[in-house]
Design a protein around this motif. Structure first.
Motif, PDB file in Angstrom:
ATOM      1  N   GLU A 116       0.796  -1.277  -0.311  1.00 19.88           N
ATOM      2  CA  GLU A 116      -0.027   0.329   0.271  1.00 19.88           C
ATOM      3  C   GLU A 116       1.029   1.056   0.029  1.00 19.88           C
ATOM      4  O   GLU A 116       0.504   2.158  -1.085  1.00 19.88           O
ATOM      5  CB  GLU A 116      -0.944   0.035   1.252  1.00 19.88           C
ATOM      6  CG  GLU A 116      -1.842  -0.846   1.392  1.00 19.88           C
ATOM      7  CD  GLU A 116      -2.339  -1.247   2.606  1.00 19.88           C
ATOM      8  OE1 GLU A 116      -2.580  -0.697   3.551  1.00 19.88           O
ATOM      9  OE2 GLU A 116      -3.383  -2.001   3.009  1.00 19.88           O
ATOM     10  N   GLU A 117       1.722   1.289   0.720  1.00 24.38           N
ATOM     11  CA  GLU A 117       2.364   2.670   1.159  1.00 24.38           C
ATOM     12  C   GLU A 117       3.497   2.585  -0.432  1.00 24.38           C
ATOM     13  O   GLU A 117       3.647   3.696  -0.680  1.00 24.38           O
ATOM     14  CB  GLU A 117       3.331   2.173   1.988  1.00 24.38           C
ATOM     15  CG  GLU A 117       3.517   2.297   3.814  1.00 24.38           C
ATOM     16  CD  GLU A 117       2.338   4.045   4.182  1.00 24.38           C
ATOM     17  OE1 GLU A 117       3.222   4.863   3.062  1.00 24.38           O
ATOM     18  OE2 GLU A 117       1.231   4.465   4.914  1.00 24.38           O
ATOM     19  N   SER A 120       1.678   4.580  -2.782  1.00 27.53           N
ATOM     20  CA  SER A 120       1.101   5.639  -2.853  1.00 27.53           C
ATOM     21  C   SER A 120       2.396   6.913  -2.999  1.00 27.53           C
ATOM     22  O   SER A 120       2.377   7.306  -4.075  1.00 27.53           O
ATOM     23  CB  SER A 120       0.496   5.802  -1.245  1.00 27.53           C
ATOM     24  OG  SER A 120       0.569   7.150  -0.577  1.00 27.53           O
ATOM     25  N   ASP A 123       2.633   6.414  -7.168  1.00 28.11           N
ATOM     26  CA  ASP A 123       1.658   7.325  -7.627  1.00 28.11           C
ATOM     27  C   ASP A 123       2.336   8.737  -7.446  1.00 28.11           C
ATOM     28  O   ASP A 123       2.176   9.947  -8.352  1.00 28.11           O
ATOM     29  CB  ASP A 123       0.780   7.145  -6.557  1.00 28.11           C
ATOM     30  CG  ASP A 123      -0.543   7.409  -7.251  1.00 28.11           C
ATOM     31  OD1 ASP A 123      -0.919   8.337  -8.229  1.00 28.11           O
ATOM     32  OD2 ASP A 123      -0.959   9.066  -6.345  1.00 28.11           O
ATOM     33  N   LYS A 124       2.651   9.068  -6.559  1.00 26.91           N
ATOM     34  CA  LYS A 124       3.093  10.508  -6.407  1.00 26.91           C
ATOM     35  C   LYS A 124       4.836  10.803  -7.396  1.00 26.91           C
ATOM     36  O   LYS A 124       5.256  11.473  -7.397  1.00 26.91           O
ATOM     37  CB  LYS A 124       4.248  10.878  -4.419  1.00 26.91           C
ATOM     38  CG  LYS A 124       2.837  10.577  -3.582  1.00 26.91           C
ATOM     39  CD  LYS A 124       3.201  11.097  -2.314  1.00 26.91           C
ATOM     40  CE  LYS A 124       1.803  10.670  -1.008  1.00 26.91           C
ATOM     41  NZ  LYS A 124       2.504  10.867   0.314  1.00 26.91           N
TER      42      LYS A 124
END
Length: 166
Positions: A116-117, A120, A123-124
């Protein structure tokens, strides 16, 4: 006649492709470095360590208890009463089963949270790479390559830009 026309078209297309390649702006981003050095990746790692520290300590304590119980059985098992030895062996088996179950759950939960991290952070990073590409007019930016010249490597720019992203 058809063969020569096709040859001329092929040569013309190759010339256009070479011209386009000469005018294209190409960049490269080392995604492994991003995941090791970028601020969002470092913050994500800190969050994971903090979130899982208590469970990790509990597993370490259980491992120590298991080792102590096993050593006690090896050291004193021959001199113990049969019922006491069986009780300790049963306790060792139960503790070992519980330890393995908790260890498996810990790994599964950690992997899920890490994914999950990671998603994220990626994506950034991808948004940041796209912003840099648009601002600096790159035609293409690669994230995986066998070799990339340092002259096209924009990893440092992306890491710097990501340090400003929350």
């Amino acid at each position: 006649m058809k063969f020569s026309t096709l040859s001329v078209i092929a040569v013309a297309l190759m010339s256009v492709a070479q011209f386009a390649a000469a005018e294209s702006r190409i960049g490269f981003v080392n995604s492994d470095r991003l995941m090791r050095e970028a601020a969002p990746a470092l913050r994500a790692q800190e969050r994971l360590e903090k979130e899982f520290a208590k469970r990790d300590q509990e597993l370490q304590r259980m491992a120590k208890d298991l080792k102590g119980l096993q050593e006690e059985l090896e050291r004193n098992g021959a001199t113990m009463a049969e019922s006491e030895r069986r009780g300790k062996e049963r306790a060792l088996t139960d503790l070992n089963r519980d330890f393995q179950r908790k260890q498996r759950e810990f790994r599964e939960d950690l992997n899920q949270r890490r994914n999950e991290e990671l998603a994220s952070v990626l994506d950034k990073a991808n948004r940041t790479v796209k912003q840099i590409a648009e601002a600096e007019k790159y035609d293409i930016i690669f994230q995986e390559a066998v070799y990339a010249s340092p002259s096209i490597d924009i990893t440092d720019k992306v890491i710097k830009a990501l340090s400003d992203v929350k």
